[in-house]
Enzyme design. Structure first.
Site, PDB file in Angstrom:
ATOM      1  N   GLY A  13       0.879  -1.016   0.128  1.00  0.00           N
ATOM      2  CA  GLY A  13       0.015  -0.091   0.066  1.00  0.00           C
ATOM      3  C   GLY A  13       0.704   1.222  -0.066  1.00  0.00           C
ATOM      4  O   GLY A  13       0.595   2.180   0.741  1.00  0.00           O
ATOM      5  N   SER A  15       1.403   3.282  -2.574  1.00  0.00           N
ATOM      6  CA  SER A  15       1.156   4.470  -3.586  1.00  0.00           C
ATOM      7  C   SER A  15       0.405   5.533  -3.058  1.00  0.00           C
ATOM      8  O   SER A  15       0.372   6.730  -3.726  1.00  0.00           O
ATOM      9  CB  SER A  15       0.042   4.019  -4.573  1.00  0.00           C
ATOM     10  OG  SER A  15      -1.093   3.532  -3.996  1.00  0.00           O
ATOM     11  N   GLY A  17      -1.070   7.678   1.130  1.00  0.00           N
ATOM     12  CA  GLY A  17      -1.162   7.753   2.280  1.00  0.00           C
ATOM     13  C   GLY A  17      -0.332   7.352   3.342  1.00  0.00           C
ATOM     14  O   GLY A  17       0.985   7.660   3.117  1.00  0.00           O
ATOM     15  N   ILE A  18      -0.487   6.473   4.351  1.00  0.00           N
ATOM     16  CA  ILE A  18       0.443   6.166   5.633  1.00  0.00           C
ATOM     17  C   ILE A  18       1.595   5.219   4.743  1.00  0.00           C
ATOM     18  O   ILE A  18       2.863   5.467   4.921  1.00  0.00           O
ATOM     19  CB  ILE A  18      -0.330   5.334   6.434  1.00  0.00           C
ATOM     20  CG1 ILE A  18      -1.262   6.023   7.259  1.00  0.00           C
ATOM     21  CG2 ILE A  18       0.798   4.708   7.354  1.00  0.00           C
ATOM     22  CD1 ILE A  18      -1.812   5.676   8.140  1.00  0.00           C
ATOM     23  N   ARG A  38      -1.807  -1.057  -6.390  1.00  0.00           N
ATOM     24  CA  ARG A  38      -2.518  -1.465  -7.582  1.00  0.00           C
ATOM     25  C   ARG A  38      -2.053  -0.576  -8.752  1.00  0.00           C
ATOM     26  O   ARG A  38      -1.825  -0.375  -9.807  1.00  0.00           O
ATOM     27  CB  ARG A  38      -3.964  -1.603  -7.673  1.00  0.00           C
ATOM     28  CG  ARG A  38      -4.210  -2.955  -6.676  1.00  0.00           C
ATOM     29  CD  ARG A  38      -5.572  -2.967  -6.209  1.00  0.00           C
ATOM     30  NE  ARG A  38      -5.946  -1.913  -5.234  1.00  0.00           N
ATOM     31  CZ  ARG A  38      -7.133  -1.249  -4.906  1.00  0.00           C
ATOM     32  NH1 ARG A  38      -8.107  -1.968  -5.091  1.00  0.00           N
ATOM     33  NH2 ARG A  38      -7.284  -0.218  -4.125  1.00  0.00           N
ATOM     34  N   ASP A  63      -1.760  -6.411  -6.353  1.00  0.00           N
ATOM     35  CA  ASP A  63      -2.914  -6.481  -5.527  1.00  0.00           C
ATOM     36  C   ASP A  63      -2.652  -7.499  -4.632  1.00  0.00           C
ATOM     37  O   ASP A  63      -2.644  -8.731  -4.648  1.00  0.00           O
ATOM     38  CB  ASP A  63      -4.030  -6.976  -6.500  1.00  0.00           C
ATOM     39  CG  ASP A  63      -5.391  -7.007  -5.773  1.00  0.00           C
ATOM     40  OD1 ASP A  63      -5.421  -6.860  -4.574  1.00  0.00           O
ATOM     41  OD2 ASP A  63      -6.438  -6.987  -6.243  1.00  0.00           O
ATOM     42  N   ASN A  90       0.788  -2.865   5.539  1.00  0.00           N
ATOM     43  CA  ASN A  90       0.227  -1.714   5.461  1.00  0.00           C
ATOM     44  C   ASN A  90      -0.849  -1.552   4.595  1.00  0.00           C
ATOM     45  O   ASN A  90      -2.245  -1.025   5.026  1.00  0.00           O
ATOM     46  CB  ASN A  90       1.166  -0.443   5.475  1.00  0.00           C
ATOM     47  CG  ASN A  90       0.290   0.836   5.000  1.00  0.00           C
ATOM     48  OD1 ASN A  90      -0.047   1.715   6.210  1.00  0.00           O
ATOM     49  ND2 ASN A  90       0.160   1.239   3.723  1.00  0.00           N
ATOM     50  N   TYR A 159     -14.742  -3.208   9.045  1.00  0.00           N
ATOM     51  CA  TYR A 159     -13.481  -2.711   9.105  1.00  0.00           C
ATOM     52  C   TYR A 159     -13.000  -2.960  10.286  1.00  0.00           C
ATOM     53  O   TYR A 159     -11.710  -3.206  10.316  1.00  0.00           O
ATOM     54  CB  TYR A 159     -13.502  -1.092   8.759  1.00  0.00           C
ATOM     55  CG  TYR A 159     -12.361  -0.470   8.775  1.00  0.00           C
ATOM     56  CD1 TYR A 159     -11.265  -0.790   7.789  1.00  0.00           C
ATOM     57  CD2 TYR A 159     -11.933   0.384   9.652  1.00  0.00           C
ATOM     58  CE1 TYR A 159      -9.897  -0.038   7.836  1.00  0.00           C
ATOM     59  CE2 TYR A 159     -10.618   1.059  10.008  1.00  0.00           C
ATOM     60  CZ  TYR A 159      -9.607   0.907   9.121  1.00  0.00           C
ATOM     61  OH  TYR A 159      -8.329   1.545   8.962  1.00  0.00           O
ATOM     62  N   LYS A 163      -9.692  -4.859  11.780  1.00  0.00           N
ATOM     63  CA  LYS A 163      -8.327  -4.304  12.595  1.00  0.00           C
ATOM     64  C   LYS A 163      -8.002  -4.910  13.921  1.00  0.00           C
ATOM     65  O   LYS A 163      -6.972  -5.140  14.351  1.00  0.00           O
ATOM     66  CB  LYS A 163      -8.465  -2.816  12.509  1.00  0.00           C
ATOM     67  CG  LYS A 163      -8.264  -1.918  11.324  1.00  0.00           C
ATOM     68  CD  LYS A 163      -7.019  -2.262  10.588  1.00  0.00           C
ATOM     69  CE  LYS A 163      -6.827  -1.856   9.276  1.00  0.00           C
ATOM     70  NZ  LYS A 163      -5.482  -2.219   8.742  1.00  0.00           N
TER      71      LYS A 163
HETATM   72  N1  LIG Z   1      -6.056   6.816   7.859  1.00  0.00           N
HETATM   73  C1  LIG Z   1      -6.507   6.589   8.993  1.00  0.00           C
HETATM   74  O1  LIG Z   1      -7.210   7.076   9.703  1.00  0.00           O
HETATM   75  C2  LIG Z   1      -5.821   5.198   9.585  1.00  0.00           C
HETATM   76  C3  LIG Z   1      -5.999   4.887  11.014  1.00  0.00           C
HETATM   77  C4  LIG Z   1      -5.565   3.802  11.441  1.00  0.00           C
HETATM   78  C5  LIG Z   1      -5.272   2.898  10.539  1.00  0.00           C
HETATM   79  N2  LIG Z   1      -5.336   2.970   9.185  1.00  0.00           N
HETATM   80  C6  LIG Z   1      -4.551   2.011   8.492  1.00  0.00           C
HETATM   81  O2  LIG Z   1      -3.506   2.300   7.545  1.00  0.00           O
HETATM   82  C7  LIG Z   1      -3.521   1.626   6.219  1.00  0.00           C
HETATM   83  C8  LIG Z   1      -3.092   2.666   5.160  1.00  0.00           C
HETATM   84  O3  LIG Z   1      -4.346   3.418   5.129  1.00  0.00           O
HETATM   85  P1  LIG Z   1      -4.313   4.889   4.760  1.00  0.00           P
HETATM   86  O4  LIG Z   1      -5.068   5.646   5.544  1.00  0.00           O
HETATM   87  O5  LIG Z   1      -2.860   5.331   4.001  1.00  0.00           O
HETATM   88  O6  LIG Z   1      -5.087   4.495   3.208  1.00  0.00           O
HETATM   89  P2  LIG Z   1      -5.094   5.208   1.706  1.00  0.00           P
HETATM   90  O7  LIG Z   1      -4.481   6.623   1.796  1.00  0.00           O
HETATM   91  O8  LIG Z   1      -6.569   4.830   1.230  1.00  0.00           O
HETATM   92  O9  LIG Z   1      -4.143   4.121   1.314  1.00  0.00           O
HETATM   93  C9  LIG Z   1      -4.159   2.562   1.194  1.00  0.00           C
HETATM   94  C10 LIG Z   1      -3.194   2.236   0.466  1.00  0.00           C
HETATM   95  O10 LIG Z   1      -3.283   0.786   0.346  1.00  0.00           O
HETATM   96  C11 LIG Z   1      -3.108   0.392  -1.135  1.00  0.00           C
HETATM   97  N3  LIG Z   1      -4.262  -0.701  -1.374  1.00  0.00           N
HETATM   98  C12 LIG Z   1      -5.485  -0.998  -1.172  1.00  0.00           C
HETATM   99  N4  LIG Z   1      -6.016  -1.867  -1.437  1.00  0.00           N
HETATM  100  C13 LIG Z   1      -5.028  -2.562  -1.908  1.00  0.00           C
HETATM  101  C14 LIG Z   1      -5.082  -3.925  -2.499  1.00  0.00           C
HETATM  102  N5  LIG Z   1      -5.871  -4.703  -2.800  1.00  0.00           N
HETATM  103  N6  LIG Z   1      -3.467  -4.255  -2.916  1.00  0.00           N
HETATM  104  C15 LIG Z   1      -2.556  -3.463  -3.025  1.00  0.00           C
HETATM  105  N7  LIG Z   1      -2.697  -2.220  -2.150  1.00  0.00           N
HETATM  106  C16 LIG Z   1      -3.522  -1.925  -2.086  1.00  0.00           C
HETATM  107  C17 LIG Z   1      -3.766   1.705  -1.786  1.00  0.00           C
HETATM  108  O11 LIG Z   1      -2.977   1.706  -3.241  1.00  0.00           O
HETATM  109  P3  LIG Z   1      -3.983   1.131  -4.570  1.00  0.00           P
HETATM  110  O12 LIG Z   1      -5.191   2.007  -4.494  1.00  0.00           O
HETATM  111  O13 LIG Z   1      -2.888   1.907  -5.556  1.00  0.00           O
HETATM  112  O14 LIG Z   1      -3.746  -0.262  -4.775  1.00  0.00           O
HETATM  113  C18 LIG Z   1      -2.941   2.716  -1.028  1.00  0.00           C
HETATM  114  O15 LIG Z   1      -1.556   2.677  -1.400  1.00  0.00           O
HETATM  115  C19 LIG Z   1      -4.730   0.863   6.325  1.00  0.00           C
HETATM  116  O16 LIG Z   1      -4.260  -0.491   6.571  1.00  0.00           O
HETATM  117  C20 LIG Z   1      -5.582   1.530   7.181  1.00  0.00           C
HETATM  118  O17 LIG Z   1      -6.402   0.640   7.553  1.00  0.00           O
HETATM  119  C21 LIG Z   1      -5.363   4.255   8.607  1.00  0.00           C
END
Ligand SMILES: NC(=O)c1ccc[n+]([C@@H]2O[C@H](COP(=O)([O-])OP(=O)(O)OC[C@H]3O[C@@H](n4cnc5c(N)ncnc54)[C@H](OP(=O)(O)O)[C@@H]3O)[C@@H](O)[C@H]2O)c1
Length: 246
Positions: A13, A15, A17-18, A38, A63, A90, A159, A163
């Protein structure tokens, strides 16, 4: 972080966010970072930006819910680098998925990406580290504050369940590895609300008046976990914005 210079890190993941922030942070600390997602175009942009700084990030389309693709990408890392020192599990998706009248397909999708893929990647990472005798490997699981409590957001039960699963899976992995005499370290990271694409992509609106973390805050915590002395295992970290109720 000096001892990780030239070591290989996989960030899923990467590409956005985190994951993107973690990938950039680790590459800037001299690690060779392989980033999966992806959207290859987004990975290529990160690759180009970091290469102008002389840092190594290689974006690979994968993926994580596609087990064949995951196995192929582990083979690619083996052939290309012959080592893998750090894995950041992640990749994840959010979802507004109700329990009372939700769709099974959506529940399965969220479980596949957020939980089953994490188990597959963990198994393959451990297999890889054992094969290449990487005794100081480190596995980091991206859980969430809602992996420790009931989510206050209605429609986030599925969700939240994934988690909680990630939190438990990280601890179970740590116990399994330690019981087998392994020195591979395992850490779970549980951020509260972090400004990223996840909310809008899952159909939720975010409001600017909420206290939130920046993705870079989480990346810095990951670097801090990795930089702990090899005799120290930071197994779980909960990160909240200052002043936040959750
Ligand atoms: N943001 C929050 O408040 C928060 C809080 C706690 C935990 N988290 C966790 O932190 C992690 C990252 O979340 P984020 O907030 O950074 O979200 P995000 O900005 O939506 O980024 C999600 C990342 O995961 C990738 N991804 C999603 N589905 C995928 C798949 N099937 N195969 C490969 N890559 C995939 C996306 O890339 P592509 O779409 O290009 O594949 C993107 O790079 C997640 O596990 C989330 O549950 C987030």
């Amino acid at each position: 972080m000096d001892r990780w210079q030239g070591s290989v890190a996989l960030v899923t993941g990467a590409s956005a966010g985190i994951g993107k922030s973690i990938a950039i942070e680790l590459a800037r600390h001299g690690m060779v970072v392989v980033g999966w997602a992806r959207r290859l175009d987004k990975l290529k942009t990160i690759e180009d930006e970091l290469s102008t700084e002389g840092k190594t990030f290689v974006g690979r389309q994968c993926d994580v819910a596609d087990e064949t693709a995951v196995l192929n990408e582990f083979s690619w890392i083996e052939k290309t680098y012959g080592k893998l020192n750090v894995v950041i599990n992640n990749a994840g998706i959010g979802a507004v998925a109700y329990l009372a009248d939700g769709k099974t397909e959506l529940w399965q999708k969220v479980f596949n990406v957020n939980l089953i893929s994490v188990a597959v990647i963990t198994r393959e990472a451990v297999k890889f580290m054992r094969k290449f005798k990487i005794d100081d490997g480190h596995l980091i699981f991206m859980s969430s504050i809602v992996g420790h409590m009931i989510t206050p957001l209605i429609g986030s039960g599925i969700y939240c369940a994934t988690k909680h699963g990630v939190t438990l899976m990280a601890e179970a992995t740590r116990q399994e590895l330690n019981a087998s005499g392994s020195k591979i370290r395992v850490s779970s990271v549980s951020p509260s609300f972090t400004k990223s694409e996840i909310f809008e992509r899952s159909g939720r609106k975010i409001t600017d008046d909420m206290p939130y973390l920046e993705c870079k805050d989480i990346a810095e915590i990951v670097a801090w976990i990795l930089s702990a002395s090899p005799s120290v295992q930071i197994s779980d970290v909960i990160i909240r914005p200052t002043g936040s109720e959750y």
